[in-house]
Scaffold this motif. Structure first.
Motif, PDB file in Angstrom:
ATOM      1  N   ALA A  21      -6.202  -1.123  -6.305  1.00 47.70           N
ATOM      2  CA  ALA A  21      -7.525  -1.457  -6.790  1.00 47.70           C
ATOM      3  C   ALA A  21      -7.631  -0.357  -7.771  1.00 47.70           C
ATOM      4  O   ALA A  21      -8.070  -0.879  -8.932  1.00 47.70           O
ATOM      5  CB  ALA A  21      -8.494  -1.041  -5.856  1.00 47.70           C
ATOM      6  N   ARG A  78      -0.003   8.006  -4.795  1.00 46.85           N
ATOM      7  CA  ARG A  78      -0.220   9.373  -4.431  1.00 46.85           C
ATOM      8  C   ARG A  78       0.865   9.751  -3.493  1.00 46.85           C
ATOM      9  O   ARG A  78       1.143   9.324  -2.574  1.00 46.85           O
ATOM     10  CB  ARG A  78      -1.688   9.331  -3.478  1.00 46.85           C
ATOM     11  CG  ARG A  78      -2.046  10.848  -3.090  1.00 46.85           C
ATOM     12  CD  ARG A  78      -3.425  10.932  -2.431  1.00 46.85           C
ATOM     13  NE  ARG A  78      -3.750  10.272  -1.580  1.00 46.85           N
ATOM     14  CZ  ARG A  78      -3.833  10.789  -0.294  1.00 46.85           C
ATOM     15  NH1 ARG A  78      -3.350  12.003  -0.227  1.00 46.85           N
ATOM     16  NH2 ARG A  78      -3.947   9.926   0.836  1.00 46.85           N
ATOM     17  N   ARG A 130       1.539   6.678  -1.249  1.00 42.15           N
ATOM     18  CA  ARG A 130       0.398   5.726  -1.113  1.00 42.15           C
ATOM     19  C   ARG A 130       0.066   5.188  -2.249  1.00 42.15           C
ATOM     20  O   ARG A 130       0.047   5.697  -3.262  1.00 42.15           O
ATOM     21  CB  ARG A 130      -0.720   6.497  -0.319  1.00 42.15           C
ATOM     22  CG  ARG A 130      -1.826   5.300   0.187  1.00 42.15           C
ATOM     23  CD  ARG A 130      -2.919   6.134   0.765  1.00 42.15           C
ATOM     24  NE  ARG A 130      -2.322   6.553   2.167  1.00 42.15           N
ATOM     25  CZ  ARG A 130      -2.944   7.757   2.885  1.00 42.15           C
ATOM     26  NH1 ARG A 130      -3.921   8.253   2.192  1.00 42.15           N
ATOM     27  NH2 ARG A 130      -2.324   8.022   3.748  1.00 42.15           N
ATOM     28  N   TRP A 131      -0.276   3.755  -2.373  1.00 42.42           N
ATOM     29  CA  TRP A 131      -0.180   3.025  -3.408  1.00 42.42           C
ATOM     30  C   TRP A 131      -1.721   2.516  -3.373  1.00 42.42           C
ATOM     31  O   TRP A 131      -1.909   1.604  -2.513  1.00 42.42           O
ATOM     32  CB  TRP A 131       0.813   1.915  -3.817  1.00 42.42           C
ATOM     33  CG  TRP A 131       0.372   1.127  -5.020  1.00 42.42           C
ATOM     34  CD1 TRP A 131       0.164  -0.266  -4.934  1.00 42.42           C
ATOM     35  CD2 TRP A 131       0.284   1.235  -6.212  1.00 42.42           C
ATOM     36  NE1 TRP A 131      -0.323  -0.775  -6.239  1.00 42.42           N
ATOM     37  CE2 TRP A 131      -0.077   0.075  -6.944  1.00 42.42           C
ATOM     38  CE3 TRP A 131       0.148   2.674  -7.111  1.00 42.42           C
ATOM     39  CZ2 TRP A 131      -0.386  -0.029  -8.520  1.00 42.42           C
ATOM     40  CZ3 TRP A 131       0.067   2.504  -8.461  1.00 42.42           C
ATOM     41  CH2 TRP A 131      -0.277   1.224  -9.147  1.00 42.42           C
ATOM     42  N   ASP A 132      -2.614   2.601  -4.354  1.00 45.26           N
ATOM     43  CA  ASP A 132      -3.918   2.061  -4.282  1.00 45.26           C
ATOM     44  C   ASP A 132      -3.931   0.905  -5.381  1.00 45.26           C
ATOM     45  O   ASP A 132      -4.005   1.558  -6.664  1.00 45.26           O
ATOM     46  CB  ASP A 132      -4.950   3.076  -4.405  1.00 45.26           C
ATOM     47  CG  ASP A 132      -6.416   2.505  -4.838  1.00 45.26           C
ATOM     48  OD1 ASP A 132      -6.537   1.293  -4.238  1.00 45.26           O
ATOM     49  OD2 ASP A 132      -7.205   3.395  -5.317  1.00 45.26           O
ATOM     50  N   GLU A 186      -3.401   3.537  -8.516  1.00 43.85           N
ATOM     51  CA  GLU A 186      -3.087   5.098  -8.440  1.00 43.85           C
ATOM     52  C   GLU A 186      -2.117   5.332  -7.158  1.00 43.85           C
ATOM     53  O   GLU A 186      -2.033   4.839  -6.171  1.00 43.85           O
ATOM     54  CB  GLU A 186      -4.245   5.982  -7.953  1.00 43.85           C
ATOM     55  CG  GLU A 186      -4.062   7.526  -7.631  1.00 43.85           C
ATOM     56  CD  GLU A 186      -5.406   7.964  -7.383  1.00 43.85           C
ATOM     57  OE1 GLU A 186      -5.293   9.321  -7.002  1.00 43.85           O
ATOM     58  OE2 GLU A 186      -6.328   7.319  -6.775  1.00 43.85           O
ATOM     59  N   ALA A 222       0.797  -1.097   0.019  1.00 44.53           N
ATOM     60  CA  ALA A 222      -0.042   0.144   0.201  1.00 44.53           C
ATOM     61  C   ALA A 222       0.840   1.422  -0.014  1.00 44.53           C
ATOM     62  O   ALA A 222       0.202   2.433  -0.030  1.00 44.53           O
ATOM     63  CB  ALA A 222      -1.111  -0.063   1.055  1.00 44.53           C
ATOM     64  N   HIS A 223       2.255   0.958  -0.087  1.00 51.17           N
ATOM     65  CA  HIS A 223       3.145   2.359   0.017  1.00 51.17           C
ATOM     66  C   HIS A 223       4.249   2.054  -1.169  1.00 51.17           C
ATOM     67  O   HIS A 223       4.516   0.712  -1.239  1.00 51.17           O
ATOM     68  CB  HIS A 223       3.507   2.401   1.510  1.00 51.17           C
ATOM     69  CG  HIS A 223       2.383   3.003   2.210  1.00 51.17           C
ATOM     70  ND1 HIS A 223       1.794   2.099   2.919  1.00 51.17           N
ATOM     71  CD2 HIS A 223       1.938   4.360   2.679  1.00 51.17           C
ATOM     72  CE1 HIS A 223       0.850   2.938   3.580  1.00 51.17           C
ATOM     73  NE2 HIS A 223       0.931   4.012   3.560  1.00 51.17           N
TER      74      HIS A 223
END
Length: 341
Positions: free
Chosen positions: A224, A229, A220-222, A227, A204-205
């Motif tokens: 789903a 950020r 931060r890594w999404d 994305e 997630a990061h």
């Protein structure tokens, strides 16, 4: 590996006197390297990647013509499996395996190439697609156009993530039918010159290391939404460097507690503690050579390819503090990267 032992594969720049690809044994107790063999059939194999089953090794040929090569891993060392395959681009500097393809980040051309991988691990005779980046940045020499420096899968295996030094951005892509398609482009600070990205084990990061400014961007890594950020940008050095610092490599500990970076202009490794969604710089330590081009964590040890001093240094990492302790080195002229398996 054929004999069950752990190995390190070391790339080098043959145009600068490097031996090609060096295979070394890894001592399980100390992390020490012992050189075993050398393969010299590919010009400038500056970056390497192992298949998941460790039976195949892949190399870029970082030349103006741009190519990749596949090797079968044997007990005696890698054996080239077929001829060089062109990537239709200039200066491939990084590669990875993704969805049945070998992907290369092409620095000179500012593009990413997909080469199909056959069922036997060999490579198809031609690239299936080239995704060309566009854009530029404010640096008058280094950012006149795109310069793709790294490409890798995200932890979920759904996305391809490419880091472009020339456009100050990270591109998230999909790969369908051998063709890369853009999904999202994430802009970073103008002039920062992102070089490499490493994901945190939580999936997630991520951390983006900048080359044109000595900083690390916490993101931060999404998975789903595909994305990335940016959250914060932190210095990798305790003070301002005397000149250009040229950060190069970033690695994250398997337990997610520490992050390490290498900086060529200062010949140091920086040690960070992960604190929630932030980082705290704990210390810098000498890299054990000159011009640390790449940094790899493996089995509780760090391996540093020192390009200009022509050696690979290993460090034991204290699991409680994250601090590296130098163990030794082996000579490898014009060393450029280390992968282990």
């Amino acid at each position: 590996m054929a004999d069950g032992g752990r190995r390190a594969f070391i790339g080098s720049f043959t145009a600068a006197g490097g031996p090609g690809i060096v295979t070394a044994a890894i001592a399980s107790d100390s992390g020490a390297l012992t050189a075993l063999s050398t393969v010299n059939g590919v010009p400038d194999p500056s970056w390497l990647a192992l298949s998941a089953d460790r039976r195949m090794l892949y190399a870029v040929s970082e030349t103006a013509e741009g190519a990749v090569a596949a090797f079968r891993v044997t007990g005696e060392g890698p054996e080239q499996a077929g001829p060089l395959v062109p990537v239709d681009a200039d200066g491939p500097t990084h590669l990875c395996l993704f969805a049945g393809h070998l992907l290369t980040a092409n620095y000179g051309s500012g593009s990413v190439t997909a080469v199909p991988v056959r069922a036997d691990g060999g490579l198809a005779r031609s690239a299936s697609g080239v995704f060309r980046h566009g854009g530029s940045g404010p640096h008058p020499q280094r950012q006149r156009g795109p310069h793709a420096h790294q490409v890798q899968p995200d932890p979920s295996g759904r996305w391809v993530v490419g880091v472009d030094l020339g456009t100050d951005s990270v591109r998230v892509c999909t790969l369908t039918g051998g063709a890369l398609a853009p999904h999202r482009e994430i802009a970073l600070r103008p002039g920062s010159g992102p070089r490499h990205l490493a994901f945190h084990p939580d999936g997630a990061h991520a951390y983006v290391l900048n080359e044109l400014s000595p900083t690390l961007v916490v993101c931060r890594w999404d998975a789903a939404g595909g994305e990335l950020r940016p959250l914060a940008e932190v210095p990798v050095l305790p003070g301002a460097p005397a000149g250009d610092a040229y950060p190069s490599g970033v690695a994250v500990s398997p337990d997610g507690r520490f992050v390490w970076t290498a900086t060529r202009g200062e010949d140091v490794l920086s040690v960070f503690a992960v604190e929630g969604e932030g980082l705290s710089l704990l210390a810098t330590v000498p890299c054990g050579g000159h011009w640390p081009r790449a940094l790899t964590e493996s089995g509780g040890f760090l391996y540093v390819a020192n390009e200009r001093s022509g050696d690979v240094t290993w460090f034991a990492v204290d699991p409680g503090t994250g601090m590296p302790r130098r163990g030794g080195s082996i000579p490898v002229p014009a060393a450029s990267c280390v992968v282990t398996g």
